[in-house]
Design an enzyme around this catalytic site. Structure first.
Site, PDB file in Angstrom:
ATOM      1  N   GLU A 410       0.916  -1.124  -0.120  1.00  0.00           N
ATOM      2  CA  GLU A 410      -0.035  -0.077   0.145  1.00  0.00           C
ATOM      3  C   GLU A 410       0.975   1.215  -0.059  1.00  0.00           C
ATOM      4  O   GLU A 410       0.451   2.279  -0.776  1.00  0.00           O
ATOM      5  CB  GLU A 410      -0.891  -0.037   1.393  1.00  0.00           C
ATOM      6  CG  GLU A 410      -1.862  -1.131   1.206  1.00  0.00           C
ATOM      7  CD  GLU A 410      -2.790  -1.315  -0.014  1.00  0.00           C
ATOM      8  OE1 GLU A 410      -2.846  -0.229  -0.691  1.00  0.00           O
ATOM      9  OE2 GLU A 410      -3.307  -2.291  -0.464  1.00  0.00           O
ATOM     10  N   HIS A 413       2.096   2.139  -3.575  1.00  0.00           N
ATOM     11  CA  HIS A 413       0.969   2.922  -4.214  1.00  0.00           C
ATOM     12  C   HIS A 413       1.128   4.381  -3.789  1.00  0.00           C
ATOM     13  O   HIS A 413       0.962   5.240  -4.581  1.00  0.00           O
ATOM     14  CB  HIS A 413      -0.488   2.335  -3.690  1.00  0.00           C
ATOM     15  CG  HIS A 413      -0.808   0.979  -4.536  1.00  0.00           C
ATOM     16  ND1 HIS A 413      -0.527   0.683  -5.788  1.00  0.00           N
ATOM     17  CD2 HIS A 413      -1.331   0.079  -3.995  1.00  0.00           C
ATOM     18  CE1 HIS A 413      -1.190  -0.351  -5.854  1.00  0.00           C
ATOM     19  NE2 HIS A 413      -1.520  -0.941  -4.899  1.00  0.00           N
TER      20      HIS A 413
HETATM   21 ZN    ZN Z   1      -2.528  -2.805  -4.829  1.00  0.00          ZN
END
Ligand code: ZN
Ligand code: ADP
Ligand code: MG
Length: 595
Positions: A410, A413
């Site tokens: 995460e 990202h």
């Molecule tokens: Zn993802």
């Protein structure tokens, strides 16, 4: 009556009254006769019943042909007393009774039941043909007005004219003005089509007949058409009034496209709708509204002049619309001072009216659960995420290793999205599992966007691929966690190449025609209208785009490995990071680098 029926069956010997009676096969019977065990018997057609010397009653069934002199001789020889049972009626009469009178009897029974049902005032037996439309008069339903429909100003304006007409048809008739008979509302689900239709009736204060397209279609052929007829008759008797056919695509699909026939029923219904719409004089004051999410599959005949010739789009609400919808739905709810509806509207692009109504309701439920007297911003925030991603799954246990993996994924990202100027801003990172996802990064634009540039798409792709890139950099291995990301990335890349003309090697051409197939509802089919060579080129280009962005994500992550680690460390502790915290951590990082 039933007794009579029984009698006939008995006479035909199709059932036997053999309670407490032994059953013997024919040979067994003969054996017993020859052994002299049988006392007496009665010979019927194809059966013998009797009594043994020890008192046992028995019955034997066999072919009628076996009854005759031969049998008599055996019985006589063994001293069995016997008689013949004489049939009540001759065989001819039996057959007459069975094949002629019985069916008549059955019919009479059914008919009498039918009549009785009708007399009892319950006309169920006849209600197939009645339309299932629910009639709402201003008296029996809370009135909905345009004030209850937020946003959708253009649609309301368009419908205002119809309201005026329904309020006072005579005024229009006197001027000879022509009013549309049918109006089609279309747009995605949950955006207020049904609500708006009700509001039109409410504004005009006229009765409202509401039926869903699927309610016309039953298993009996002809019922749908009869229902349509009945609906229009009822409406004409109640004019001025409004008919609302919700989800008209259920009956209004293009004719002649039914899979494997059997769709005659639907076609008949549709034909009846068309006939009724042509048949009535608009000036009597009946207006038909219809709604659908799929205007593309409708039969063109429905859309022709004189039918549903006016079309109104009801689309997802924009920021202003969302704010107004939130206001409508929070009207009668106690809100804390900290609730910022505009902020919520900003955070919910793509939400439909129904989603927003749901959001407010969820927040109210949460507040009630927590024993609060007001809905505060924290419930609202939780509710947004619930609506986006399903309820938080606190109970799910995740191992430390998995948690770390999710955190790196995460943060990957988020970090790449942060570093690239055109990616959507990151609002939140979380490793609390939600719905199907183990973690998530909330990224959305500050404003609604209607046009997206190529560089925005590319940055978006990098951010999407960064989850996988982070896993690879840190753990030297790939996982299944990125499947959804890869799917979305591939989809975007493919559309860039094939639909948006964003590949230099292929140029500004659309390749392949995507269209919804009327047979299969929402499935998208692609007509391939290019050669194998171009297909190979497309694949290369898609791969190219994905690889470029993956490399870019990897580079950014490698260069910022320290920030990555730092963010992951904090995320593992706190489990969620809000925008402000992320910004602070990132700017700290810069400071320390400079010093
Ligand atoms: Zn993802
Ligand atoms: P559709 O028929 O387009 O699928 P509905 O009219 O049934 O959508 O909308 C569902 C619910 O969503 C409504 O009952 C209402 O609570 C809410 N809603 C949708 N659009 C709006 C809107 N524009 N203003 C207020 N509420 C809305
Ligand atoms: Mg609806």
């Amino acid at each position: 009556m039933l007794f009579f029926f029984f009698l006939i069956l008995l006479m035909r010997g199709s059932i036997t009254y053999n309670m407490g009676v032994e059953k013997y096969g024919y040979s067994e019977f003969l054996e017993k006769v020859e052994k002299g065990e049988v006392l007496k018997c009665v010979i019927g057609r194809g059966e013998v019943s009797g009594e043994l010397k020890n008192g046992t009653h028995f019955i034997t069934r066999f072919l009628p042909e076996l009854v005759g002199p031969e049998l008599e001789k055996t019985l006589k020889k063994n001293g069995v007393r016997f008689t013949y049972r004489t049939p009540l009626l001759s065989e001819g009469w039996q057959n007459l009774l069975f094949y002629l009178i019985l069916p008549i009897f059955v019919l009479v029974i059914f008919w009498s039941l039918f009549l009785r049902g009708m007399q009892a005032g319950n006309r169920e037996a006849f209600t197939f043909a009645r339309s299932r439309a629910r009639k709402y008069t201003p008296a029996n339903i809370p009135r909905v007005t345009f004030n209850d429909v937020a946003g959708a100003d253009e649609a309301k304006q368009e419908l205002q004219e119809i309201v005026e007409f329904l309020k006072n048809p005579r005024k229009f008739q006197a001027l000879g003005a022509k009013i549309p008979k049918g109006v089609l509302l279309y747009g995605p689900p949950g955006c207020g089509k049904t609500l708006l239709a009700r509001a039109v009736a409410g504004e005009a204060n006229v009765p409202f007949f509401h039926i869903s397209g699927s309610e016309f279609v039953e298993m009996f052929v002809g019922v749908g058409a009869a229902r349509v007829r009945d609906l229009f008759d009822q409406a004409k008797a109640n004019a001025p009034c409004l008919i609302f056919i919700d989800e008209i695509d259920a009956v209004g699909r293009q004719r002649g496209t039914g899979l494997g026939g059997g769709h005659d029923e639907r076609e008949q219904t549709l034909n009846q709708i068309l006939a009724e719409m042509d048949g009535f004089d608009p000036n009597i004051g009946v207006i038909v509204l219809a709604a659908t999410n799929r205007p593309d599959v409708l039969d063109p005949a429905l859309l022709r002049p004189g039918r549903f010739d006016r079309h109104i789009v009801i689309d997802h609400p924009d920021l202003k619309g969302r704010l107004e919808i939130l206001k409508v739905h929070t009207q009668n709810k106690p809100l804390g001072e900290d609730v910022d509806l505009e902020m919520i509207a900003r955070r919910t692009p793509g939400f439909s009216g129904a989603d927003l109504a749901n959001l407010v309701n969820e927040a109210a439920l949460l507040a009630a659960r927590l024993g609060k007297h007001k809905i505060t911003m924290s419930e609202m925030e939780e509710a947004i995420e619930r609506v986006v991603a399903g309820p938080q799954r606190r109970s799910r246990v995740i191992s430390e290793k998995e948690k770390k993996l999710v955190a790196y994924h995460e943060v990957g990202h988020a970090l790449v999205a942060k570093m690239l100027p055109n990616a959507n801003p990151v609002h939140k990172i979380s490793i609390l599992p939600r719905g199907m996802a183990l973690g998530y990064t909330l990224q959305f634009p500050e404003q609604d966007k209607y046009i997206i540039t190529k560089s925005e798409l590319m940055d978006e792709l990098s951010a999407l691929l960064a989850g996988r890139a982070a896993e690879e950099i840190v753990f030297g291995e790939t996982t299944t966690g990125a499947q959804n990301d890869l799917q979305r990335a591939t989809d975007i890349a493919r559309r860039m190449v094939c639909e948006l003309g964003m590949s230099e090697r292929i140029g500004p051409i659309t390749l392949g025609r995507r269209h919804g197939n009327p047979f299969l509802g929402r499935d998208i089919f692609e007509d391939r209208n290019y050669s194998d060579e171009v297909a190979r080129l497309i694949d290369e280009e898609v791969k190219n785009i994905i690889e470029t962005n993956y490399k870019r994500a990897e580079e950014i992550l490698r260069e910022n490995r320290d920030v990555l680690e730092k963010l992951v460390g904090i995320l593992l502790q706190k489990e969620t990071l809000e925008k402000e915290e992320i910004d602070r951590i990132l700017s700290d990082g810069e400071d320390s680098q400079q010093s």
